[in-house]
Design a protein around this motif. Structure first.
Motif, PDB file in Angstrom:
ATOM      1  N   TRP A 287       0.825  -1.209   0.000  1.00  0.00           N
ATOM      2  CA  TRP A 287       0.000   0.000   0.000  1.00  0.00           C
ATOM      3  C   TRP A 287       0.857   1.255   0.000  1.00  0.00           C
ATOM      4  N   ILE A 288       2.008   1.195   0.682  1.00  0.00           N
ATOM      5  CA  ILE A 288       2.899   2.365   0.696  1.00  0.00           C
ATOM      6  C   ILE A 288       3.403   2.646  -0.715  1.00  0.00           C
ATOM      7  N   SER A 289       3.796   1.591  -1.425  1.00  0.00           N
ATOM      8  CA  SER A 289       4.266   1.780  -2.805  1.00  0.00           C
ATOM      9  C   SER A 289       3.142   2.321  -3.690  1.00  0.00           C
ATOM     10  N   LEU A 290       1.892   1.932  -3.406  1.00  0.00           N
ATOM     11  CA  LEU A 290       0.756   2.475  -4.157  1.00  0.00           C
ATOM     12  C   LEU A 290       0.640   3.979  -3.952  1.00  0.00           C
ATOM     13  N   PHE A 291       0.739   4.435  -2.693  1.00  0.00           N
ATOM     14  CA  PHE A 291       0.627   5.859  -2.415  1.00  0.00           C
ATOM     15  C   PHE A 291       1.820   6.637  -2.988  1.00  0.00           C
TER      16      PHE A 291
ATOM     17  N   TYR B 182       9.507   3.892   2.907  1.00  0.00           N
ATOM     18  CA  TYR B 182       9.393   2.594   2.230  1.00  0.00           C
ATOM     19  C   TYR B 182      10.748   1.892   2.152  1.00  0.00           C
ATOM     20  N   ASN B 183      11.783   2.637   1.779  1.00  0.00           N
ATOM     21  CA  ASN B 183      13.112   2.038   1.671  1.00  0.00           C
ATOM     22  C   ASN B 183      13.620   1.552   3.029  1.00  0.00           C
ATOM     23  N   TYR B 184      13.348   2.339   4.076  1.00  0.00           N
ATOM     24  CA  TYR B 184      13.754   1.913   5.420  1.00  0.00           C
ATOM     25  C   TYR B 184      13.042   0.614   5.813  1.00  0.00           C
ATOM     26  N   ILE B 185      11.733   0.540   5.529  1.00  0.00           N
ATOM     27  CA  ILE B 185      10.955  -0.643   5.890  1.00  0.00           C
ATOM     28  C   ILE B 185      11.448  -1.871   5.132  1.00  0.00           C
ATOM     29  N   VAL B 186      11.704  -1.713   3.842  1.00  0.00           N
ATOM     30  CA  VAL B 186      12.194  -2.841   3.040  1.00  0.00           C
ATOM     31  C   VAL B 186      13.551  -3.322   3.549  1.00  0.00           C
TER      32      VAL B 186
END
Length: 240
Positions: A147-151, A210-214
């Motif tokens: 969902w983050i990548s969608l936003f 997003y990058n931190y989470i991945v």
């Protein structure tokens, strides 16, 4: 997760409502603070598209914050856990080792528990359980990240749509006034640029999270895989 989304959504809509309430007020002529400039630019960009992009930012941040909290709680000292399981196997057997895993939070401890629960059926069955449950835990770590990548993709697209609409409005103003002077088209062009900038800023902010989470997920998964191999070695040693 729902509580975090609800709280941030309420805050966002309160902020959006405050912006709308000030829309009809006159702009002060004296020097403005950064917050005032930001709010004025938001209003100038139009509450329609700017509001939608703001909602995307709020929802994206809500999911990102929830994932960061979950991933930090899921981080386990695997070396310490392995040492505790090894000691428990040596002193109290499988049940003592399972008790250690029950008292430890995180996906690694859950995977260990599943492997220990099947050890009586053989080391191969225990290894299969570890691999299968590892996939389940990986899915839990990656939950809602898409969902983050969608936003991230949606925010600049909405900004660009606002840009197109602003440019259409500018050309309509030219057609109505039958004049191409800067004063006629300035308003539409300003709206176009503001929506684009706001959409890109939202995408950049969410991209950082997003990058931190991945990266955090990759770190936990690597720890899970290394710890699972070490657990199988412990079970082989215990069965001998």
């Amino acid at each position: 997760m729902k509580k975090v989304v609800n709280v941030l959504s309420v805050i966002g809509f309160m902020f959006f409502g405050a912006i709308q309430s000030t829309f009809a007020q006159e702009t002060a002529t004296e020097a403005k603070t950064f917050h005032q400039i930001l709010k004025q630019n938001f209003i100038d960009g139009g509450p329609g598209f700017m509001g939608i992009v703001l909602v995307a930012l709020i929802l994206g941040l809500a999911i990102a914050i929830e994932r960061i909290i979950y991933l930090n709680m899921a981080t386990t000292n695997t070396k310490k856990l392995l040492a505790s399981v090894d000691d428990a196997l040596s002193s109290g057997g499988v049940e003592a080792a399972k008790e250690v895993c029950r008292n430890t939070k995180g996906p690694v401890a859950s995977i260990f528990y599943q492997g220990l629960d099947r050890v009586d059926e053989g080391v191969e069955e225990a290894e299969k359980a570890v691999v299968a449950y590892g996939g389940v835990q990986m899915g839990q770590l990656e939950k809602n990240v898409s969902w983050i990548s969608l936003f991230i993709a949606l925010a600049p697209m909405l900004g660009f749509m606002g840009t197109v609409i602003g440019m259409i409005g500018a050309f309509n103003d030219i057609a109505v006034a039958n004049d191409i002077s800067p004063a006629v088209v300035a308003g539409g062009i300003k709206i176009a640029l503001l929506t684009t900038v706001f959409g890109l800023v939202v995408a950049i902010i969410l991209q950082i999270f997003y990058n931190y989470i991945v990266a955090k997920i990759d770190s936990i998964v690597n720890s899970m895989e290394d710890a699972s191999i070490s657990l199988v070695d412990l079970l082989v040693k215990y069965k001998k």
